[in-house]
Design an enzyme around this catalytic site. Sequence first.
Site, PDB file in Angstrom:
ATOM      1  N   CYS A  44     -60.050  76.029 103.841  1.00 27.71           N
ATOM      2  CA  CYS A  44     -60.371  76.766 102.616  1.00 27.71           C
ATOM      3  C   CYS A  44     -59.193  76.878 101.669  1.00 27.71           C
ATOM      4  O   CYS A  44     -58.094  77.227 102.083  1.00 27.71           O
ATOM      5  CB  CYS A  44     -60.769  78.192 102.941  1.00 27.71           C
ATOM      6  SG  CYS A  44     -62.286  78.320 103.823  1.00 27.71           S
ATOM      7  N   CYS A  58     -61.540  73.900  88.726  1.00 29.05           N
ATOM      8  CA  CYS A  58     -62.170  75.225  88.718  1.00 29.05           C
ATOM      9  C   CYS A  58     -61.454  76.045  87.654  1.00 29.05           C
ATOM     10  O   CYS A  58     -60.266  75.861  87.431  1.00 29.05           O
ATOM     11  CB  CYS A  58     -61.995  75.878  90.093  1.00 29.05           C
ATOM     12  SG  CYS A  58     -62.726  77.517  90.245  1.00 29.05           S
ATOM     13  N   GLU A  65     -63.127  66.362  96.445  1.00 27.58           N
ATOM     14  CA  GLU A  65     -63.007  66.306  97.898  1.00 27.58           C
ATOM     15  C   GLU A  65     -64.172  67.027  98.572  1.00 27.58           C
ATOM     16  O   GLU A  65     -64.744  67.965  98.019  1.00 27.58           O
ATOM     17  CB  GLU A  65     -61.707  66.982  98.333  1.00 27.58           C
ATOM     18  CG  GLU A  65     -60.476  66.207  97.897  1.00 27.58           C
ATOM     19  CD  GLU A  65     -59.175  66.855  98.354  1.00 27.58           C
ATOM     20  OE1 GLU A  65     -58.308  66.119  98.821  1.00 27.58           O
ATOM     21  OE2 GLU A  65     -59.028  68.082  98.233  1.00 27.58           O
ATOM     22  N   CYS A  73     -55.361  80.053  95.587  1.00 28.69           N
ATOM     23  CA  CYS A  73     -56.206  78.883  95.855  1.00 28.69           C
ATOM     24  C   CYS A  73     -55.680  77.634  95.138  1.00 28.69           C
ATOM     25  O   CYS A  73     -55.305  77.688  93.970  1.00 28.69           O
ATOM     26  CB  CYS A  73     -57.626  79.195  95.390  1.00 28.69           C
ATOM     27  SG  CYS A  73     -58.788  77.861  95.680  1.00 28.69           S
ATOM     28  N   CYS A  85     -68.922  70.600 103.681  1.00 29.26           N
ATOM     29  CA  CYS A  85     -68.448  71.525 102.657  1.00 29.26           C
ATOM     30  C   CYS A  85     -68.373  70.728 101.354  1.00 29.26           C
ATOM     31  O   CYS A  85     -67.634  69.749 101.251  1.00 29.26           O
ATOM     32  CB  CYS A  85     -67.082  72.073 103.059  1.00 29.26           C
ATOM     33  SG  CYS A  85     -66.345  73.136 101.811  1.00 29.26           S
ATOM     34  N   CYS A 107     -58.008  81.853  90.758  1.00 30.04           N
ATOM     35  CA  CYS A 107     -57.567  82.714  91.867  1.00 30.04           C
ATOM     36  C   CYS A 107     -56.149  82.302  92.281  1.00 30.04           C
ATOM     37  O   CYS A 107     -55.865  81.111  92.430  1.00 30.04           O
ATOM     38  CB  CYS A 107     -58.521  82.601  93.054  1.00 30.04           C
ATOM     39  SG  CYS A 107     -60.201  83.107  92.655  1.00 30.04           S
TER      40      CYS A 107
END
Length: 359
Positions: free
Chosen positions: A345, A124, A104, A131, A117, A128
């Site tokens: 975010c 990933c 995305e 997230c 962005c 975290c």
Amino acid sequence: MKTKDNKINLKDLQMDELKTFLKSIDEPVFRGKQIFHWLYGGGAEGRPGGVHSFDEMTNLPKTLRQKLTETADTGLLTPIKVQISKVDGTRKYLFGLKDGNAIESVFMKYKYGNSICVSSQAGCRMGCKFCASGMDGLRRNLTAGEMIEQLLAAERDTGEKINHVVVMGTGEPFDNYENLAGFIRLLHEPLGLNLSMRNITVSTCGLVPMIECFAEEFPQVNLAISLHAPNDEIRGEMMPVSKAYPMDVLLEACRAYTKKTSRRITFEYTLVKGVNDGASHGEELAQRLKGMLCHVNLIPLNQVEETGLFTTEKKAAEAFRQILEKRGIPATIRRELGDDIDGACGQLRLGVINGGQEL
Ligand code: SAH
């Protein structure tokens, strides 16, 4: 990266690499300049997003166009889905990659221009806790061409030029350093997009050795560090990476970065209710950052259902900001764009299309 049919993605190539490629197919190197012009939309007055079919590259001889069609590819990404925010015109794109992964990107309009962005990885592996991007782990790194195509695809979709890039989508850019570096060089290429280094921002969760490389290689690019906590105890709960690079080590690397580049660092601090948003946390953070050339960007948590974490209310976020300001640390609360389309975010996620099979 070569595609399944063994074609080379021209968008993965820097200008000198494109020239080498042209030599390898017995073509003159000056054609490289023309091809770049087409691929990247020909400068400010050109066509946003460039062209993707070799037949549209009308100043190339037919024989060359034929050779390119047989051996190369323009790495085209077309959105599978575009979500447009009703609130602020932010657009979130879902792109399908050739290997079945999906990524995305988010297009945003600001007073000073258009911004994209960009995702740096499919998934990933930083883990975290707050997230959404890392919930299913890392699938793979994106190539430089796949990163630059996110910008070009958004330009084609909107018909507008994009002049700011933030590498804050899915993925940890410093976990994919070589491709990130290639991407930045491509953005800056005078014959391509010719973007100023100062209009690029890279955000990292704090992979210390790469911060050192980055200061050396890209001193003009803006650096943002995801800090999110005032001490190792809390940071360790939120971000596994802090076990490898404790805060002292990270902040020391940040000081060295500023010494070398004279650039101000942005610290991102996601406010999570009852976790890191108390007055004592603000005071401790200010103490840790004292004397540094920096700015703190407070991001009230965008709630991700699975995490069970909640956001800090506006009033409490403002109180936190004032604690920092009073202690001499410049701080702002980030205005979130695209919240209604989960484009904010930490809300970008890895997608898998077609059951993860090759398209
Ligand atoms: N991996 C890089 C790039 C991601 S940038 C990094 O960690 O910096 C995305 C920013 O949004 C990071 O600061 C990230 O920590 C933050 N973020 C992640 N999840 C969030 C959430 N749910 N709410 C608000 N911010 C979040």
